[in-house]
Structure formats: structure tokens, C-alpha cells
Design a protein around this motif. Sequence first.
Motif, PDB file in Angstrom:
ATOM      1  N   ARG A  13       0.838  -1.187   0.000  1.00  0.00           N
ATOM      2  CA  ARG A  13       0.000   0.000   0.000  1.00  0.00           C
ATOM      3  C   ARG A  13       0.885   1.254   0.000  1.00  0.00           C
ATOM      4  O   ARG A  13       1.874   1.308   0.704  1.00  0.00           O
ATOM      5  CB  ARG A  13      -0.852  -0.017   1.268  1.00  0.00           C
ATOM      6  N   PHE A  14       0.514   2.233  -0.811  1.00  0.00           N
ATOM      7  CA  PHE A  14       1.140   3.556  -0.795  1.00  0.00           C
ATOM      8  C   PHE A  14       0.025   4.550  -1.026  1.00  0.00           C
ATOM      9  O   PHE A  14      -0.566   4.598  -2.112  1.00  0.00           O
ATOM     10  CB  PHE A  14       2.222   3.686  -1.865  1.00  0.00           C
ATOM     11  N   VAL A  15      -0.308   5.329   0.016  1.00  0.00           N
ATOM     12  CA  VAL A  15      -1.477   6.198  -0.047  1.00  0.00           C
ATOM     13  C   VAL A  15      -1.212   7.562   0.574  1.00  0.00           C
ATOM     14  O   VAL A  15      -0.322   7.718   1.400  1.00  0.00           O
ATOM     15  CB  VAL A  15      -2.694   5.567   0.673  1.00  0.00           C
ATOM     16  N   GLY A  17      -3.146  10.484   2.878  1.00  0.00           N
ATOM     17  CA  GLY A  17      -4.243  10.557   3.836  1.00  0.00           C
ATOM     18  C   GLY A  17      -4.050  11.739   4.750  1.00  0.00           C
ATOM     19  O   GLY A  17      -3.031  12.431   4.698  1.00  0.00           O
ATOM     20  N   THR A  18      -5.047  11.981   5.590  1.00  0.00           N
ATOM     21  CA  THR A  18      -4.992  13.121   6.498  1.00  0.00           C
ATOM     22  C   THR A  18      -5.403  12.705   7.902  1.00  0.00           C
ATOM     23  O   THR A  18      -6.058  11.696   8.098  1.00  0.00           O
ATOM     24  CB  THR A  18      -5.936  14.252   6.046  1.00  0.00           C
ATOM     25  N   VAL A  19      -4.998  13.541   8.841  1.00  0.00           N
ATOM     26  CA  VAL A  19      -5.436  13.432  10.224  1.00  0.00           C
ATOM     27  C   VAL A  19      -5.944  14.809  10.611  1.00  0.00           C
ATOM     28  O   VAL A  19      -5.272  15.808  10.360  1.00  0.00           O
ATOM     29  CB  VAL A  19      -4.278  12.994  11.153  1.00  0.00           C
ATOM     30  N   GLY A  20      -7.134  14.884  11.193  1.00  0.00           N
ATOM     31  CA  GLY A  20      -7.688  16.162  11.620  1.00  0.00           C
ATOM     32  C   GLY A  20      -8.909  16.565  10.821  1.00  0.00           C
ATOM     33  O   GLY A  20      -9.293  15.903   9.849  1.00  0.00           O
ATOM     34  N   GLU A  21      -9.504  17.654  11.249  1.00  0.00           N
ATOM     35  CA  GLU A  21     -10.713  18.195  10.631  1.00  0.00           C
ATOM     36  C   GLU A  21     -10.341  19.110   9.458  1.00  0.00           C
ATOM     37  O   GLU A  21      -9.272  19.720   9.461  1.00  0.00           O
ATOM     38  CB  GLU A  21     -11.517  18.991  11.655  1.00  0.00           C
ATOM     39  N   PRO A  22     -11.241  19.235   8.457  1.00  0.00           N
ATOM     40  CA  PRO A  22     -10.979  20.160   7.352  1.00  0.00           C
ATOM     41  C   PRO A  22     -10.618  21.547   7.870  1.00  0.00           C
ATOM     42  O   PRO A  22     -11.236  22.060   8.791  1.00  0.00           O
ATOM     43  CB  PRO A  22     -12.307  20.186   6.588  1.00  0.00           C
ATOM     44  N   GLY A  23      -9.591  22.108   7.297  1.00  0.00           N
ATOM     45  CA  GLY A  23      -9.076  23.406   7.736  1.00  0.00           C
ATOM     46  C   GLY A  23      -7.922  23.258   8.697  1.00  0.00           C
ATOM     47  O   GLY A  23      -7.139  24.173   8.879  1.00  0.00           O
ATOM     48  N   GLU A  24      -7.820  22.090   9.322  1.00  0.00           N
ATOM     49  CA  GLU A  24      -6.738  21.820  10.272  1.00  0.00           C
ATOM     50  C   GLU A  24      -6.115  20.451   9.995  1.00  0.00           C
ATOM     51  O   GLU A  24      -5.539  19.835  10.887  1.00  0.00           O
ATOM     52  CB  GLU A  24      -7.281  21.883  11.700  1.00  0.00           C
ATOM     53  N   ARG A  25      -6.275  19.973   8.771  1.00  0.00           N
ATOM     54  CA  ARG A  25      -5.764  18.644   8.438  1.00  0.00           C
ATOM     55  C   ARG A  25      -4.252  18.642   8.299  1.00  0.00           C
ATOM     56  O   ARG A  25      -3.649  19.617   7.852  1.00  0.00           O
ATOM     57  CB  ARG A  25      -6.368  18.144   7.117  1.00  0.00           C
ATOM     58  N   ILE A  26      -3.658  17.523   8.677  1.00  0.00           N
ATOM     59  CA  ILE A  26      -2.232  17.271   8.465  1.00  0.00           C
ATOM     60  C   ILE A  26      -2.163  16.175   7.426  1.00  0.00           C
ATOM     61  O   ILE A  26      -2.804  15.131   7.560  1.00  0.00           O
ATOM     62  CB  ILE A  26      -1.525  16.851   9.766  1.00  0.00           C
ATOM     63  N   PHE A  27      -1.384  16.395   6.378  1.00  0.00           N
ATOM     64  CA  PHE A  27      -1.296  15.454   5.263  1.00  0.00           C
ATOM     65  C   PHE A  27      -0.118  14.505   5.451  1.00  0.00           C
ATOM     66  O   PHE A  27       0.966  14.934   5.857  1.00  0.00           O
ATOM     67  CB  PHE A  27      -1.150  16.217   3.938  1.00  0.00           C
ATOM     68  N   TYR A  28      -0.352  13.244   5.116  1.00  0.00           N
ATOM     69  CA  TYR A  28       0.671  12.210   5.214  1.00  0.00           C
ATOM     70  C   TYR A  28       0.676  11.362   3.957  1.00  0.00           C
ATOM     71  O   TYR A  28      -0.356  11.201   3.295  1.00  0.00           O
ATOM     72  CB  TYR A  28       0.388  11.268   6.395  1.00  0.00           C
ATOM     73  N   LEU A  29       1.833  10.800   3.662  1.00  0.00           N
ATOM     74  CA  LEU A  29       1.949   9.705   2.708  1.00  0.00           C
ATOM     75  C   LEU A  29       2.402   8.512   3.534  1.00  0.00           C
ATOM     76  O   LEU A  29       3.251   8.652   4.418  1.00  0.00           O
ATOM     77  CB  LEU A  29       2.965  10.006   1.607  1.00  0.00           C
ATOM     78  N   GLN A  30       1.833   7.355   3.239  1.00  0.00           N
ATOM     79  CA  GLN A  30       2.129   6.172   4.040  1.00  0.00           C
ATOM     80  C   GLN A  30       2.402   5.000   3.107  1.00  0.00           C
ATOM     81  O   GLN A  30       1.609   4.712   2.209  1.00  0.00           O
ATOM     82  CB  GLN A  30       0.934   5.870   4.945  1.00  0.00           C
ATOM     83  N   ALA A  31       3.552   4.350   3.324  1.00  0.00           N
ATOM     84  CA  ALA A  31       3.931   3.169   2.556  1.00  0.00           C
ATOM     85  C   ALA A  31       3.961   1.969   3.494  1.00  0.00           C
ATOM     86  O   ALA A  31       4.477   2.076   4.612  1.00  0.00           O
ATOM     87  CB  ALA A  31       5.301   3.367   1.915  1.00  0.00           C
ATOM     88  N   SER A  32       3.409   0.847   3.024  1.00  0.00           N
ATOM     89  CA  SER A  32       3.390  -0.377   3.824  1.00  0.00           C
ATOM     90  C   SER A  32       3.822  -1.555   2.967  1.00  0.00           C
ATOM     91  O   SER A  32       3.441  -1.654   1.801  1.00  0.00           O
ATOM     92  CB  SER A  32       1.982  -0.662   4.353  1.00  0.00           C
ATOM     93  N   GLU A  33       4.615  -2.419   3.577  1.00  0.00           N
ATOM     94  CA  GLU A  33       5.047  -3.646   2.919  1.00  0.00           C
ATOM     95  C   GLU A  33       5.267  -4.677   4.020  1.00  0.00           C
ATOM     96  O   GLU A  33       6.049  -4.441   4.940  1.00  0.00           O
ATOM     97  CB  GLU A  33       6.348  -3.396   2.145  1.00  0.00           C
ATOM     98  N   ASP A  34       4.555  -5.776   3.940  1.00  0.00           N
ATOM     99  CA  ASP A  34       4.570  -6.808   4.977  1.00  0.00           C
ATOM    100  C   ASP A  34       4.167  -6.179   6.314  1.00  0.00           C
ATOM    101  O   ASP A  34       3.073  -5.659   6.417  1.00  0.00           O
ATOM    102  CB  ASP A  34       5.929  -7.492   5.055  1.00  0.00           C
ATOM    103  N   VAL A  35       5.035  -6.192   7.313  1.00  0.00           N
ATOM    104  CA  VAL A  35       4.694  -5.636   8.630  1.00  0.00           C
ATOM    105  C   VAL A  35       5.271  -4.242   8.837  1.00  0.00           C
ATOM    106  O   VAL A  35       5.060  -3.626   9.874  1.00  0.00           O
ATOM    107  CB  VAL A  35       5.189  -6.566   9.771  1.00  0.00           C
ATOM    108  N   ARG A  36       5.966  -3.716   7.858  1.00  0.00           N
ATOM    109  CA  ARG A  36       6.633  -2.416   7.979  1.00  0.00           C
ATOM    110  C   ARG A  36       5.769  -1.319   7.365  1.00  0.00           C
ATOM    111  O   ARG A  36       5.272  -1.443   6.252  1.00  0.00           O
ATOM    112  CB  ARG A  36       7.971  -2.490   7.251  1.00  0.00           C
ATOM    113  N   THR A  37       5.586  -0.230   8.134  1.00  0.00           N
ATOM    114  CA  THR A  37       4.846   0.936   7.656  1.00  0.00           C
ATOM    115  C   THR A  37       5.657   2.185   7.963  1.00  0.00           C
ATOM    116  O   THR A  37       6.148   2.344   9.074  1.00  0.00           O
ATOM    117  CB  THR A  37       3.467   1.036   8.337  1.00  0.00           C
TER     118      THR A  37
END
Length: 188
Positions: A13-15, A17-37
Motif C-alpha cells: 500500500r502507498f497512499v 491521507g490526512t489526520v484532523g478536521e478540514p481546515g486543520e488537516r495534516i497530510f501524510y503519505l504512508q507506505a506499507s510492505e509486509d509488517v513495515r509501515t
Amino acid sequence: MARVIHVFRQPDRFVAGTVGEPGERIFYLQASEDVRTVSVQLEKQQVSVLAERIGALLEEVQRRFNTDLPTETPDDLVDTDPLAVPVDEEFRVGTMGLGWDAESEAVVVELLAVTEEEIDESVVLDDTEEGPDALRVFLSPANARAFAERAERVINAGRKPCPLCAEPLDPAGHICPRQNGYRRSEEV
């Protein structure tokens, strides 16, 4: 301290995503392979540029190498799940690199950490010992399209734009420069 390069040659997975409410969101990219993220933080504009450039890169590869690449995201690659938690950022993204690996027929995305000193372009997509920490992800053309499509959805899921000035509308109100700072009254 030695440079850390997180390499994902066949990510599950490579996606974006955000954490927080609109207007205060923090943007992230997240890569996962097997058990590693690995999660990295970046700006909304960086996510937008990356999604746009991935689309442009795929078009250029198709044109230049006459390669048959998917023009739409296959249904089985559409990812609407939230980011894996906990979201622990490895670093904040400063410089981004994008390329095409003809040998493996993959889009290569490299995200480099913010640094105080100026970055020499030679460290992007290179394994040199010196330079900022990095996240390097290899994506099939279909997975690259899926990433770009999701990134666009994440960007557009924020606050709605003002119909007059296109600035984001806040839940608490919006002073539109096109109305000289006046708000329309609901009472007529």
C-alpha cells in the motif's frame, strides 16, 4: 549520522491521507510492505503536485516508449481505507523526486526530509551516504494511477471553496475579498 533510506520495492500500500478536521488537516503519505509501515508528513500542495506529476509522467512514458499503460485505476486497486494507525511520522518532506525505472517498469517516488542546508540534486534517487533521510517507493503504473486518484480525492475532501473567490470556506464564516469584506445578511 548515517542517512536512512526507507525503500519499498513492492509495497502492499502507498497512499495519501490526512489526520484532523478540514481546515486543520495534516497530510501524510504512508507506505506499507509486509509488517513495515512508514509515514511522512507533507503539505497539501505537495500532495497535489505529486499526484499531478505522476499522471504527467505516465503520459510521457506512454508517449515516449509507446508503452501500454492503464489510463484508469482498476477497481481492485481503489483504496478508500483510512491511514494505518498509529501515524508516526518519520520526517517532514522537503524535496520530492519522481522517475521511471525502465528495467522494472515502475514509477519511482522519492521523498526527502527537510534539511537546513541546500540539497544537492545528485542525492535524489541515489544511495549516497550523505544527505537527508528518504522514503523511496516503486509503483507499478496501475498502482501509481491509484495513488494519484486517491490523492486527488483526499485533497478535494477538505473545505468547500467560496464560489466568488475560491478561498476555502470556514465553518465559522468567511470574509470574501470579492465582497470588500462584507458578509451577506441572511435577513432581507
